[in-house]
Design a protein around this motif. Sequence first.
Motif, short mmCIF file in Angstrom:
data_model
loop_
_atom_site.label_atom_id
_atom_site.label_comp_id
_atom_site.label_asym_id
_atom_site.label_seq_id
_atom_site.Cartn_x
_atom_site.Cartn_y
_atom_site.Cartn_z
N ILE A 86 0.89 -1.15 0.00
CA ILE A 86 0.00 0.00 0.00
C ILE A 86 0.93 1.21 0.00
O ILE A 86 1.60 1.49 0.99
CB ILE A 86 -0.91 0.04 1.26
CG1 ILE A 86 -1.63 -1.31 1.47
CG2 ILE A 86 -1.88 1.20 1.18
CD1 ILE A 86 -2.54 -1.74 0.37
N GLY A 87 0.99 1.91 -1.13
CA GLY A 87 1.97 2.97 -1.31
C GLY A 87 1.62 4.28 -0.62
O GLY A 87 0.49 4.49 -0.17
N PRO A 88 2.60 5.17 -0.54
CA PRO A 88 2.39 6.49 0.06
C PRO A 88 1.29 7.24 -0.69
O PRO A 88 1.20 7.16 -1.91
CB PRO A 88 3.73 7.21 -0.11
CG PRO A 88 4.72 6.15 -0.46
CD PRO A 88 3.96 5.01 -1.04
N GLY A 89 0.44 7.94 0.06
CA GLY A 89 -0.65 8.70 -0.55
C GLY A 89 -1.91 7.88 -0.78
O GLY A 89 -2.95 8.41 -1.14
N ILE A 97 2.48 -8.01 3.89
CA ILE A 97 1.94 -6.74 3.41
C ILE A 97 2.77 -5.59 3.99
O ILE A 97 3.12 -5.61 5.17
CB ILE A 97 0.43 -6.57 3.76
CG1 ILE A 97 -0.12 -5.30 3.15
CG2 ILE A 97 0.19 -6.65 5.25
CD1 ILE A 97 -1.64 -5.21 3.15
N LYS A 98 3.10 -4.64 3.12
CA LYS A 98 3.84 -3.44 3.55
C LYS A 98 2.92 -2.25 3.34
O LYS A 98 2.37 -2.06 2.26
CB LYS A 98 5.12 -3.26 2.74
CG LYS A 98 5.90 -2.05 3.17
CD LYS A 98 7.19 -1.87 2.42
CE LYS A 98 7.91 -0.64 2.97
NZ LYS A 98 8.98 -0.20 2.11
N ILE A 99 2.80 -1.43 4.38
CA ILE A 99 1.88 -0.29 4.35
C ILE A 99 2.67 1.00 4.52
O ILE A 99 3.27 1.24 5.56
CB ILE A 99 0.82 -0.42 5.47
CG1 ILE A 99 0.04 -1.72 5.28
CG2 ILE A 99 -0.10 0.78 5.49
CD1 ILE A 99 -0.50 -2.32 6.52
N ASP A 100 2.68 1.81 3.46
CA ASP A 100 3.27 3.14 3.52
C ASP A 100 2.20 4.20 3.39
O ASP A 100 2.50 5.39 3.45
CB ASP A 100 4.33 3.31 2.42
CG ASP A 100 5.59 2.53 2.73
OD1 ASP A 100 6.04 2.57 3.89
OD2 ASP A 100 6.13 1.88 1.82
N GLY A 101 0.96 3.78 3.22
CA GLY A 101 -0.18 4.69 3.12
C GLY A 101 -0.98 4.67 4.40
O GLY A 101 -0.44 4.45 5.50
N ILE A 158 4.48 -1.84 8.82
CA ILE A 158 3.95 -0.48 8.71
C ILE A 158 5.14 0.43 8.57
O ILE A 158 5.94 0.59 9.49
CB ILE A 158 3.09 -0.11 9.94
CG1 ILE A 158 1.94 -1.11 10.10
CG2 ILE A 158 2.57 1.32 9.81
CD1 ILE A 158 1.13 -0.94 11.37
N GLY A 159 5.30 1.02 7.37
CA GLY A 159 6.44 1.86 7.06
C GLY A 159 6.42 3.16 7.85
O GLY A 159 5.44 3.51 8.50
#
Length: 127
Positions: free
Chosen positions: A15-18, A31-35, A49-50
């Motif tokens: 899940i990308g930034p923004g 799962i990696k979460i940057d959003g 969670i980034g």
Amino acid sequence: MAKNFEPENKLPNMIGPGTKIKGDIETNGDIKIDGTIDGNITSKGKVLIGQNGTVTGEVKCTNCDIYGTFEGKLTVSELLSLKASSKLHGDVKTSKLSIEPGAIFTGTCKMDDKVSQPIAGSGNVKK
């Protein structure tokens, strides 16, 4: 004779930034979460969670690394790692806990080596 072959997916869900998601996520992988996620996450793998990631809700997973912000209820069957930049507000249930200096943890923690394994797709996470 043909053999059914299903390639193993080594790439994590991202899940990308923004990106903002309202709703529940279920996955058998990492799962990696940057959003931003406002909902529940169930994963048989690792939830990361980034640093710019924010999760509000209930998370059930095998392992979890938090660099960003989490608010809610967190159940980790193996290792929870709170990195120096993390902010966690809520209730935690885990087998093992690692907290780096600088991490902010406000809430309760119950450590038990018999935390149940998450079952993605079972509908066992309720808001």
